[in-house]
Scaffold this active site. Structure first.
Site, PDB file in Angstrom:
ATOM      1  N   HIS A   1     105.124  51.926  47.188  1.00 43.44           N
ATOM      2  CA  HIS A   1     105.815  50.688  47.573  1.00 43.44           C
ATOM      3  C   HIS A   1     104.931  49.907  48.549  1.00 43.44           C
ATOM      4  O   HIS A   1     104.475  50.466  49.558  1.00 43.44           O
ATOM      5  CB  HIS A   1     107.130  50.997  48.285  1.00 43.44           C
TER       6      HIS A   1
ATOM      7  N   HIS B   1     104.886  56.149  42.515  1.00 40.37           N
ATOM      8  CA  HIS B   1     104.682  54.716  42.733  1.00 40.37           C
ATOM      9  C   HIS B   1     104.594  54.469  44.232  1.00 40.37           C
ATOM     10  O   HIS B   1     105.332  55.054  45.022  1.00 40.37           O
ATOM     11  CB  HIS B   1     105.805  53.888  42.109  1.00 40.37           C
TER      12      HIS B   1
HETATM   13  P1  5GP Z   1     112.037  54.988  44.380  1.00 43.28           P
HETATM   14  O1  5GP Z   1     113.448  54.888  44.911  1.00 43.28           O
HETATM   15  O2  5GP Z   1     111.937  55.964  43.225  1.00 43.28           O
HETATM   16  O3  5GP Z   1     111.018  55.226  45.446  1.00 43.28           O
HETATM   17  O4  5GP Z   1     111.704  53.540  43.848  1.00 43.28           O
HETATM   18  C1  5GP Z   1     112.074  53.068  42.594  1.00 43.28           C
HETATM   19  C2  5GP Z   1     112.030  51.572  42.672  1.00 43.28           C
HETATM   20  O5  5GP Z   1     112.040  51.055  41.355  1.00 43.28           O
HETATM   21  C3  5GP Z   1     113.236  50.965  43.395  1.00 43.28           C
HETATM   22  O6  5GP Z   1     112.791  50.231  44.529  1.00 43.28           O
HETATM   23  C4  5GP Z   1     113.895  50.100  42.346  1.00 43.28           C
HETATM   24  O7  5GP Z   1     114.411  48.895  42.867  1.00 43.28           O
HETATM   25  C5  5GP Z   1     112.776  49.854  41.351  1.00 43.28           C
HETATM   26  N1  5GP Z   1     113.233  49.635  39.990  1.00 43.28           N
HETATM   27  C6  5GP Z   1     114.215  50.313  39.337  1.00 43.28           C
HETATM   28  N2  5GP Z   1     114.360  49.828  38.088  1.00 43.28           N
HETATM   29  C7  5GP Z   1     113.445  48.828  37.955  1.00 43.28           C
HETATM   30  C8  5GP Z   1     113.106  47.959  36.863  1.00 43.28           C
HETATM   31  O8  5GP Z   1     113.659  48.004  35.769  1.00 43.28           O
HETATM   32  N3  5GP Z   1     112.101  47.066  37.098  1.00 43.28           N
HETATM   33  C9  5GP Z   1     111.463  46.977  38.292  1.00 43.28           C
HETATM   34  N4  5GP Z   1     110.502  46.050  38.414  1.00 43.28           N
HETATM   35  N5  5GP Z   1     111.745  47.793  39.327  1.00 43.28           N
HETATM   36  C10 5GP Z   1     112.730  48.698  39.155  1.00 43.28           C
END
Ligand code: 5GP
Length: 121
Positions: free
Chosen positions: A104, A102
């Site tokens: 950001h 994903h």
């Molecule tokens: P990572 O840390 O893997 O780069 O990013 C994962 C992102 O997913 C985090 O910024 C977190 O806040 C977001 N996230 C986690 N659970 C959910 C959810 O249930 N819904 C949404 N919309 N975002 C989520």
């Protein structure tokens, strides 16, 4: 991680609600549930790759499409001119928590330097 545990696939399948800001056949974009900036959107390919490198190796065109989609959303949000940050986390030290790639999209205020987080304990 099995696909049934994959949060983003469950959001794509409408099993879990999300604030969807963009969707087409290949990509979905949702607002992050824990925003780190006034605009914090996640641009997600519908097909699962574990991280950006895996995606780039398999489908560089899709990777490019994600950047284009992120810019379109930045324009919709009115932050394309003021500026925004695009970010892929990969593995533990970067804080990756969801192993479905994903992108950001962050913006809407001065974002500060890149390494402002706490020192890992
Ligand atoms: P990572 O840390 O893997 O780069 O990013 C994962 C992102 O997913 C985090 O910024 C977190 O806040 C977001 N996230 C986690 N659970 C959910 C959810 O249930 N819904 C949404 N919309 N975002 C989520």
């Amino acid at each position: 991680m099995s696909d049934s545990d994959n949060l983003f696939l469950r959001i794509i399948d409408r099993e879990i609600p999300a604030d969807i800001v963009f969707e087409n056949e290949r990509v979905i974009a949702i607002r992050d549930i824990n925003p780190q900036a006034p605009t914090h959107v996640l641009v997600i390919p519908k097909k699962r790759y574990r991280n950006a490198a895996e995606l780039a190796a398999a489908d560089a065109q899709l990777l490019g499409e994600m950047v284009t989609v992120a810019h379109q959303i930045a324009e919709q949000e009115g932050i394309a001119e003021s500026g925004y940050r695009l970010l892929f986390n990969t593995n533990q030290d970067a804080g990756q928590t969801i192993f479905h790639v994903h992108l950001h999209l962050l913006g809407g205020e001065w974002l500060g330097g890149l390494t402002g987080g706490p020192i890992k304990g």
